[in-house]
Design a protein around this motif. Structure first.
Motif, short mmCIF file in Angstrom:
data_model
loop_
_atom_site.label_atom_id
_atom_site.label_comp_id
_atom_site.label_asym_id
_atom_site.label_seq_id
_atom_site.Cartn_x
_atom_site.Cartn_y
_atom_site.Cartn_z
N ILE A 1 0.82 -1.21 0.00
CA ILE A 1 0.00 0.00 0.00
C ILE A 1 0.85 1.26 0.00
O ILE A 1 0.41 2.32 -0.43
CB ILE A 1 -0.97 0.00 1.21
N ALA A 2 2.06 1.17 0.48
CA ALA A 2 2.87 2.39 0.51
C ALA A 2 4.00 2.35 -0.51
O ALA A 2 4.15 3.26 -1.30
CB ALA A 2 3.42 2.60 1.91
N PRO B 1 2.92 1.48 -4.68
CA PRO B 1 2.30 2.66 -5.30
C PRO B 1 3.26 3.85 -5.37
O PRO B 1 3.22 4.61 -6.32
CB PRO B 1 1.12 2.96 -4.39
N LEU B 2 4.13 3.95 -4.37
CA LEU B 2 5.08 5.06 -4.38
C LEU B 2 6.05 4.92 -5.56
O LEU B 2 6.41 5.90 -6.20
CB LEU B 2 5.86 5.06 -3.06
N LEU C 1 4.25 5.92 -8.49
CA LEU C 1 4.19 7.38 -8.51
C LEU C 1 5.45 7.96 -9.14
O LEU C 1 5.41 8.89 -9.95
CB LEU C 1 4.03 7.88 -7.07
N ALA D 1 -4.00 16.92 -8.68
CA ALA D 1 -4.22 15.50 -8.95
C ALA D 1 -5.68 15.18 -9.21
O ALA D 1 -5.99 14.42 -10.12
CB ALA D 1 -3.71 14.67 -7.77
N THR E 1 -1.94 14.64 -13.80
CA THR E 1 -1.46 13.50 -13.02
C THR E 1 0.06 13.46 -12.85
O THR E 1 0.58 13.36 -11.74
CB THR E 1 -1.94 12.20 -13.67
N ALA F 1 1.39 16.29 -10.74
CA ALA F 1 1.08 16.10 -9.33
C ALA F 1 1.98 15.03 -8.73
O ALA F 1 2.42 15.15 -7.58
CB ALA F 1 -0.39 15.71 -9.16
N ALA F 2 2.27 14.00 -9.52
CA ALA F 2 3.16 12.94 -9.04
C ALA F 2 4.53 13.51 -8.73
O ALA F 2 5.15 13.17 -7.70
CB ALA F 2 3.27 11.83 -10.07
N ALA G 1 4.33 15.32 -5.46
CA ALA G 1 4.26 14.39 -4.34
C ALA G 1 5.61 13.77 -4.05
O ALA G 1 6.02 13.65 -2.89
CB ALA G 1 3.23 13.29 -4.64
N VAL H 1 7.77 13.92 -0.60
CA VAL H 1 8.24 12.73 0.11
C VAL H 1 9.74 12.82 0.36
O VAL H 1 10.22 12.54 1.46
CB VAL H 1 7.92 11.46 -0.70
#
Lengths: 366, 290, 305
Positions: free
Chosen positions: C39-40, C43-44, C47, C270, C276, C279-280, C283, C287
């Motif tokens: 889940i982290a 997907p990261l 991204l 996003a 998209t 925005a990625a 993000a 991070v």
């Protein structure tokens, strides 16, 4: 009952070599005390025997079976922990029964055994209580009850009395010794307290830095220590140590101290040490072997000495008195009224037959 | 240095001191009450919306207390099925909390007792907690679109579980490390298996920590807005999303917002008051034992 | 996140491998790691890939665009402003919360009757859902029906009609008030616990020596609670950096883009403009900044024993 054989046991914690090649045989029904200062590896050894600690090399055998790869629960040992390890959310009965339940004993037998153990330890009326409602001594009994109820072949004690106050400790010491006599089980007991070791043990294993310094019957170790460490560790108050030089002294040898006082050594010691004349040594003598000189002729191997007392510590039955010998403080054990005031002079005698001579370079008794 | 001379009782000096002390106490109470009123006033204000009539809500100057506490708004919520949002929140937060607690606690046990992965793994897990939700939800959204998990219960539950796992692991690691290891050793010597030791010793011993962590984990999921906003549409509507749905372009349904906020907030208040003792440790990530 | 294998050496301190413990410990941690990674982490990674592509509402362009999005980001003044707003809010709100929280903690640290009730009531705002907190204050700040203008009116002696949330000179104070209200209780309760842990005999001996209250506070109390302070500041700073709900409920970043933060900006890009890949890239940048800061901070302070 069980006999244990430990062969070249090694244990590392990261880079620390905690146990350095220990070999040890423990006979059936023997009460063995592992004693030593903290960090000597005694607890690690005990936990290795229980299976709670992985060992890096060597073997541990119980009844001729290598148990290295056996889980703790499969070794048929019982253990009493320093902090008692009672489950606070279970009452005393359930705490004692916990090990039996693990082994799927039928309910009726569990009840009978817990009852019997509780009677042995005189805690029947506490069975319904929670551990937090018990005193320290009562908790200790429950912890022991939990060990004896399983009737394991080997009992392990990890400093079980160190959390009790002095008076309680003496009482529990007696009870543990009685328990051993009654059950006849093999017991291994870890402590850092030399009095506990002396009073409980059939055999003391004195550890230092992960190796066995000396093992044997308590009085053997006490009377014939192999090293300065053993001599200093056992006995209270601790043995007196003084630097000296081994010299010719008439027929026999003598120990000359810094201020030219010379004490004569008895015949046996003189013979043994003849080749070492001229060497620096350490002289060791216990307080109880420095006593007020009697009138008349000295016994064989005794020497006398006129000293000025600096400090007295009366304990009631006897008085410990300090004086200076060659600038070093030395303690003697006197009767209650031998010295009333510091500053008094007194003639003392030293039992040189019981004194030891140590080679300062190896710290071994020679 | 001055030496204080204690005056005899009844003398004017001691009277003056006593008066000063009582003045100080009164001042402290006044401050305490004032601060409490200021902090609770907004809560009072939003809760009152639920009981006010439209006229009372839209009156100038504002009406502070409704004339009578009418329950029309609550009835309307029941009638329109809006209470389903509370139910949805209960399911998503509840189920994800159960998962996070179970998997998180056993993982925490592994970290606490076997030092699995060392310090780096533990810190790595905790640092995942620090990533802003928007950064997590964006790629998850892309993945969920691909998987067809948008607007599903399991999609939201899995995300909540994953998001809360670092917290549970970190907190439970601390609580488990607080358990004397001899209790586990003793059980092992007694012949219990590893799993039995977990079940019969570790879980009961960590009970307080388990409850407290459960409560806080549940609150995090319960209060979440951004994950639900992004990942749900019309099928799965949690209470925070429901609340914001009443901010219309032309009109704001304050009464409903107030009623729903109240229903979503009171249970949390209750839980927090019950678990107040564990609060400090819970919100400081275990750093302050409180 | 590191792979467990790398540091397995320190793991067998308790009971060793022969009883299957080495498998047991991985077995325990595997499900949690699997969920967190899927889940982290995965997907990261996705991204990261997307941030190098050209996907937007007008084009589903999956070809490699290099650092184009990052170049765009570097030149995007709206993004920099939102970052500035975020950091600015953090730098203003954090000291205010800290001072208020400390003042309240000092007020309640000594025993008084009913203290527990006061404390229990005062921590409540903190556990209210941030979105509800935002909604509540949106109502409080309502220019016509809200009590704030009414109360200010009492003191001003005339009708006050400040349009708090639409007036660019009043909107930040409104957000600040909401945020301070919501989070001061956090500071309060943590500092209260910290103060309770200060060795009282030190304070008393300083009092006997005649030290002033201020001196005692700065020389004894403050150093003693420094670890607690560090934890509280770190946690709050990270929270403030990701602020979204409160702003979203109050202003949605408006009026215009006056109150946009990095989180609301990313959200708009996003999920409203469907830009998209851009925005990625935003993000990913966030991070990277946060991970570096967080890991550094966690290693420094007491949380990570």
């Amino acid at each position: 009952m069980a006999h244990i054989r430990i062969s070249s046991l090694h244990k590392y914690y990261d880079s620390v070599h905690a146990v350095r090649g220990i070999d040890l045989d423990i006979r059936d029904g023997e009460f063995t005390v592992l004693v030593g200062p903290s960090g000597c590896g005694k607890s690690t050894m005990l936990r290795a025997i229980a299976g709670l600690e992985n060992i890096d090399s060597g073997t541990i055998e119980i009844d001729d079976e290598v148990v290295n790869n056996l889980a703790p629960g499969d070794r048929d040992v019982a253990m009493v922990f320093q902090n008692y390890a009672l489950y606070p959310y279970m009452n005393v009965f359930d705490n004692i029964a916990f090990g039996l339940r693990a082994r799927k004993f039928p309910a009726r037998e569990i009840t009978a055994r817990v009852q019997a153990a509780a009677e042995t330890l005189d805690i029947v009326e506490l069975l319904k209580r929670l551990p937090r409602q018990l005193s320290g001594g009562q908790r200790q009994r429950v912890a022991i009850g939990r060990a004896i109820v399983r009737d394991a072949r080997l009992f392990l004690f990890d400093e079980p009395l160190s959390n009790l106050d002095a008076q309680l400790r003496e009482g529990m010491r007696v009870e543990i010794k009685q328990l051993h006599q009654r059950l006849g089980k093999t017991m291994i007991y870890v402590t850092h307290d030399q009095i506990e070791a002396m009073t409980l043990a059939d055999r003391i294993v004195l550890l230092k830095d992960g190796s066995i310094e000396q093992e044997g019957a308590p009085l053997d170790l006490f009377e014939r220590p192999v090293s300065r460490f053993v001599a200093g560790f056992l006995g209270s108050p601790s043995m007196n140590f003084l630097p000296a030089k081994l010299v010719e002294n008439g027929t026999y040898l003598g120990l000359r101290f810094a201020d030219d006082v010379t004490l004569a050594l008895p015949a046996a010691a003189s013979q043994r040490l003849a080749s070492r004349v001229g060497q620096d040594v350490t002289f060791g003598v216990r307080t109880e072997h420095i006593t007020p000189a009697r009138d008349g002729e000295l016994d064989d191997g005794f020497v006398d000495l006129l000293v000025t007392i600096d400090l007295t510590q009366p304990t009631g039955s006897r008085t410990y008195a300090s004086f200076k010998l060659a600038g070093v403080a030395v303690q003697a054990e006197l009767r209650a009224h031998d010295v009333e005031q510091p500053g008094e002079q007194i003639k003392l005698q030293i039992d040189m037959n019981r004194a030891i001579v140590i080679d300062p370079s190896t710290e071994l008794v020679i | 240095m001055t030496v204080a001379v204690r005056a005899a009782p009844g003398s004017s000096a001691s009277l003056w001191q006593a008066r000063r002390r009582s003045l100080k106490t009164i001042a402290r109470y006044a401050a305490a009450v004032a601060i409490t009123v200021i902090f609770l006033f907004p809560v009072f204000w939003i809760f009152m919306m639920a009981f006010k009539t439209p006229d009372e809500i839209f009156s100038r100057p504002p009406v502070w207390l409704p004339a009578d506490f009418n329950l029309d708004t609550f009835k309307a919520l029941v009638r329109d099925g809006d209470l389903g949002a509370i139910w949805t929140s209960l399911i998503t937060a509840g189920v994800s909390t159960i998962f996070a607690m179970f998997f998180g606690t056993i993982a925490a046990y592994s970290l606490a007792r076997f030092k699995t992965g060392g310090r780096n793994l533990a810190i790595g897990i905790l640092s995942q907690r620090m990533i802003p939700p928007i950064v997590i939800v964006f790629p998850v959204f892309l993945a969920y679109v691909f998987l067809g998990w948008i607007d599903t219960f399991h999609g939201l539950i899995i995300l909540y579980t994953a998001f809360n796992l670092p917290y549970v692991i970190w907190m439970m690691r601390g609580y488990i490390e607080d358990i004397p290891i001899e209790l586990e050793h003793s059980a092992l010597v007694d012949g219990w298996s590893r799993w039995q030791v977990l079940l019969r010793v570790v879980f009961p011993m960590a009970r307080a920590g388990l409850f407290a962590t459960t409560v806080f984990t549940f609150i995090f999921a319960w209060n979440d807005y951004i994950f639900a906003l992004v990942l749900t549409r019309t099928e799965v509507v949690t209470f925070p999303v429901q609340v914001t749905s009443w901010f219309g372009q032309q009109f704001v349904f304050w009464a409903r917002i107030g009623a729903m906020s109240m229903m979503g907030t009171l249970p949390i208040f209750f839980a927090v008051i019950v678990f107040q003792r564990y609060m400090v440790r819970g919100i400081s990530l275990g750093a302050v034992k409180g | 996140m590191s792979v467990p294998r790398a540091t397995a050496a320190v793991s067998e301190q308790w009971v060793g491998g022969p009883f299957g413990d080495s498998r047991f410990k991985y077995f325990l941690i595997a499900p949690a790691l699997f969920i967190m990674l899927s889940i982290a982490l995965f997907p990261l990674i996705n991204l990261l890939v997307v941030s190098f592509q050209g996907i937007s509402i007008i084009a589903e362009n999956k070809s490699f665009h290099g650092i184009l999005n990052y170049q765009r980001l570097a030149g995007d003044s709206r993004m920099w402003k939102s970052l500035l707003h975020t950091v600015g809010l953090l730098l203003v709100a954090l000291p205010i919360e800290l001072i208020f929280g400390m003042a309240m903690a000092l007020l309640f640290v000594d025993k008084m009757r009913g203290r527990q009730i006061f404390v229990a009531l005062l921590v409540l705002p903190m556990v209210i859902a941030p979105i509800v907190a935002g909604a509540t204050w949106r109502l409080m700040f309502d220019n016509q029906f809200g009590p704030i203008n009414q109360i200010i009116g009492w003191f001003a002696g005339r009708d006050v009609t400040i349009v708090w949330l639409a007036d660019s000179s009043f909107v930040w104070p409104a957000i600040l008030a909401t945020e301070v209200w919501h989070s001061t209780p956090f500071m309060f309760i943590i500092l209260l616990a910290g103060l309770a842990g200060v060795d009282r005999s030190q304070i008393e001996s300083a009092q006997i020596d005649g030290a002033s209250a201020a001196r005692i506070f700065f020389k004894i109390i403050l150093p003693a609670i420094r670890p607690v302070l560090a934890v509280a500041i770190l946690i709050r700073a990270l929270d403030l950096f990701r602020i979204f709900d409160i702003i979203w409920a109050l202003t949605r970043g408006g009026p215009g883009t006056v109150t946009e933060t990095i989180s609301t900006f990313t959200f708009v890009k996003a999920f409203e403009q469907f830009d998209t890949s851009f925005a990625a890239a935003v993000a990913i940048t966030v991070v990277l900044i946060l991970t570096a800061v967080t890991i550094y901070a966690l290693r420094r302070i007491e949380i990570a024993r």
